[in-house]
Design an enzyme around this catalytic site. Structure first.
Site, PDB file in Angstrom:
ATOM      1  N   HIS A 155       0.836  -1.222   0.000  1.00 12.23           N
ATOM      2  CA  HIS A 155       0.000   0.000   0.000  1.00 12.23           C
ATOM      3  C   HIS A 155       0.861   1.259   0.000  1.00 12.23           C
ATOM      4  CE1 HIS A 155      -3.294  -2.751   1.249  1.00 12.23           C
ATOM      5  NE2 HIS A 155      -2.370  -3.263   2.036  1.00 12.23           N
ATOM      6  N   SER A 276      14.440  21.478 -16.853  1.00 10.99           N
ATOM      7  CA  SER A 276      13.217  22.240 -17.093  1.00 10.99           C
ATOM      8  C   SER A 276      13.587  23.533 -17.801  1.00 10.99           C
ATOM      9  CB  SER A 276      12.539  22.538 -15.755  1.00 10.99           C
ATOM     10  OG  SER A 276      11.800  23.732 -15.832  1.00 10.99           O
ATOM     11  N   LYS A 282      15.685  21.837 -11.617  1.00 12.96           N
ATOM     12  CA  LYS A 282      15.033  20.572 -11.932  1.00 12.96           C
ATOM     13  C   LYS A 282      15.932  19.566 -12.639  1.00 12.96           C
ATOM     14  CE  LYS A 282      11.271  19.464 -11.370  1.00 12.96           C
ATOM     15  NZ  LYS A 282      10.001  19.836 -11.984  1.00 12.96           N
ATOM     16  N   GLU A 289       9.405   8.318 -17.261  1.00 11.40           N
ATOM     17  CA  GLU A 289       8.027   8.755 -17.506  1.00 11.40           C
ATOM     18  C   GLU A 289       7.565   8.379 -18.919  1.00 11.40           C
ATOM     19  OE1 GLU A 289       7.351  12.914 -16.285  1.00 11.40           O
ATOM     20  OE2 GLU A 289       8.993  12.613 -14.886  1.00 11.40           O
TER      21      GLU A 289
END
Ligand code: ARG
Length: 461
Positions: A155, A276, A282, A289
């Site tokens: 979980h 970024s 970043k 992804e």
């Protein structure tokens, strides 16, 4: 005039011509198409259906076409609809009447079916070898981290201590099954539909065993209607690729979590991260992804082809021309994802202190505390409740289990003794989990050995 123009008195509408043609995407089957035709011609000559002389002309012609396509000097035309008719038209242009004999005892229906199987068989080998590369990288990282303690989750809540090796090896097992799925799929795919004709075989005395053998199949498809009708092998491959992508996507998701500031279990190499355009600080896990994102299109291909096939009466229907784009796209996508994923995993920096620190809070040794009491004679269910009370006490007093003094522990149960502190050490908790398949050193070593053997048996290039 079309190859099939005899029965027609009008030219095809130009819109229909473009709509109907598949050369834009099936031209990539040129090699397999020529391979199939070479075998077919050899068999026709051996069976006395065409002359040896014609076969030789056909063979030379096809080899010339293959060389020219590979040299980039051939342009295909939509007027010839698909790769099969383009090659045949070129052949006849080059060698004359012998070219027109090639299609004896054959239909485009068995031709396209054999081409696709030949093509996918090759792609399966390539994908399999890419998965094996990824498994090797998993193994390399796992070997470095057999003693690296991290929190295991259920979980997404800290559950029990494991090693980073154990976590990686779980993916290793999944990828191993992906390899065997590719192998199984190839085995079932490896039957030759050539000689099924349009649907009902042929009256010529062909030898289907021979073409099957020449093309490296285990034998011919047993039923001519089935041979030209089904695309289950392509669907099965898409199914296997979807499962593979699902595994990669879960792995990618964890990598994304692990390199967030909230976890900081790993850091990706600069070469496998992106920045970024506005936020100077970043460092984004775009590769992971994108792998997660591209999983969707592979599932889409599977759903698309299943849906295309679901209502088709036997045998061939033109709907089936729609099989190629999804299969090609899925194969291309997977072949793009695997090596970049492998590179990302091979170059990531693991941060064991952060994993250890995360494992140190969250009462990840609570099960071990209950097991400690149970091993001293308390029934497990009572031990479970006792430790539950202890955890509650700890949360009220801002302490961890191992920070309680012996008096506090004994206040709850007299079974607690000095050795409890050793039992609660995370390294003990992990190292004692020696049950088959567990995270203890002996067990991760066994897993590493088995997975290494699995890769070695396949001795890929
Ligand atoms: N381009 C077609 C396909 O990919 C080849 C088979 C055509 N057969 C036919 N009877 N129209 O499905």
């Amino acid at each position: 005039m079309k190859l099939w123009g005899g029965r027609f008195r009008k030219e095809t509408d130009t819109l229909v011509n473009d709509f109907n043609s598949s050369i834009q995407f099936d031209s990539r089957l040129y090699r397999e198409d020529i391979e199939g035709s070479l075998a077919h011609a050899a068999m026709l000559a051996d069976c006395g259906i065409i002359s040896r002389e014609d076969q030789e002309k056909i063979t030379q012609g096809l080899q010339g076409i293959l060389a020219d396509i590979e040299a980039g000097t051939v342009s295909f035309s939509t007027d010839n609809e698909d790769i099969h008719m383009n090659v045949e038209a070129l052949l006849t242009q080059r060698i004359g009447p012998a070219g027109k004999r090639l299609h004896t005892a054959r239909s485009r229906n068995d031709q396209v079916a054999v081409d696709l199987r030949l093509y996918l068989r090759r792609e399966i080998d390539e994908i399999t070898s890419q998965i094996l590369d990824l498994i090797e990288t998993v193994l390399t990282q796992a070997k470095r981290h057999q003693a690296t303690v991290m929190p295991g989750y259920t979980h997404l809540q800290r559950a029990q201590p494991i090693s980073f090796a154990q976590h990686l090896l779980a993916y290793g097992e999944q990828l191993k099954r992906d390899v065997t799925r590719m192998e199984d799929c190839k085995k079932r795919m490896n039957r030759c539909p050539l000689g099924s004709g349009a649907l009902a075989g042929t009256t010529y005395p062909i030898d289907r065993q021979q073409t099957a053998r020449l093309l490296g199949f285990d034998g011919p498809c047993s039923n001519s209607l089935d041979g030209v009708s089904d695309r289950d092998y392509a669907i099965e491959l898409l199914g296997g690729l979807s499962i593979l992508m699902m595994h990669l996507s879960r792995f990618a998701e964890e990598i994304i979590l692990w390199c967030s500031w909230e976890f900081k279990f790993i850091e990706l190499d600069d070469a496998y991260s992106t920045g970024s355009s506005i936020m100077p600080q970043k460092k984004n896990p775009d590769v992971a992804e994108l792998v997660r994102g591209k999983t969707g299109r592979v599932y889409g291909s599977l759903m698309g082809l299943l849906t295309t096939m679901k209502g088709l009466p036997l045998a061939y229907n033109k709907d089936m021309q729609e099989d190629k784009e999804p299969v090609f796209d899925a194969v291309d996508t997977v072949k793009m994802c695997l090596p970049v994923f492998t590179g990302m995993l091979a170059t990531m920096r693991v941060l064991p202190e952060n994993m250890r620190q995360a494992a140190g809070s969250g009462f990840i040794n609570a099960t071990d505390c209950a097991d400690y009491l149970a091993k001293k004679g308390m029934p497990f269910r009572d031990a479970y409740t006792t430790v539950g009370n202890l955890v509650y006490y700890c949360t009220q007093n801002g302490k961890l289990l191992e920070e309680l003094c012996l008096e506090e522990l004994q206040g709850i149960s007299p079974l607690f003794e000095e050795d409890v502190y050793e039992a609660l050490r995370l390294e003990t908790c992990m190292g004692q989990r020696r049950s088959y398949g567990g995270p203890a050193l002996e067990e991760t070593s066994r897993q590493i050995q088995e997975l290494t053997d699995f890769v070695k048996e396949r001795a890929h290039a």
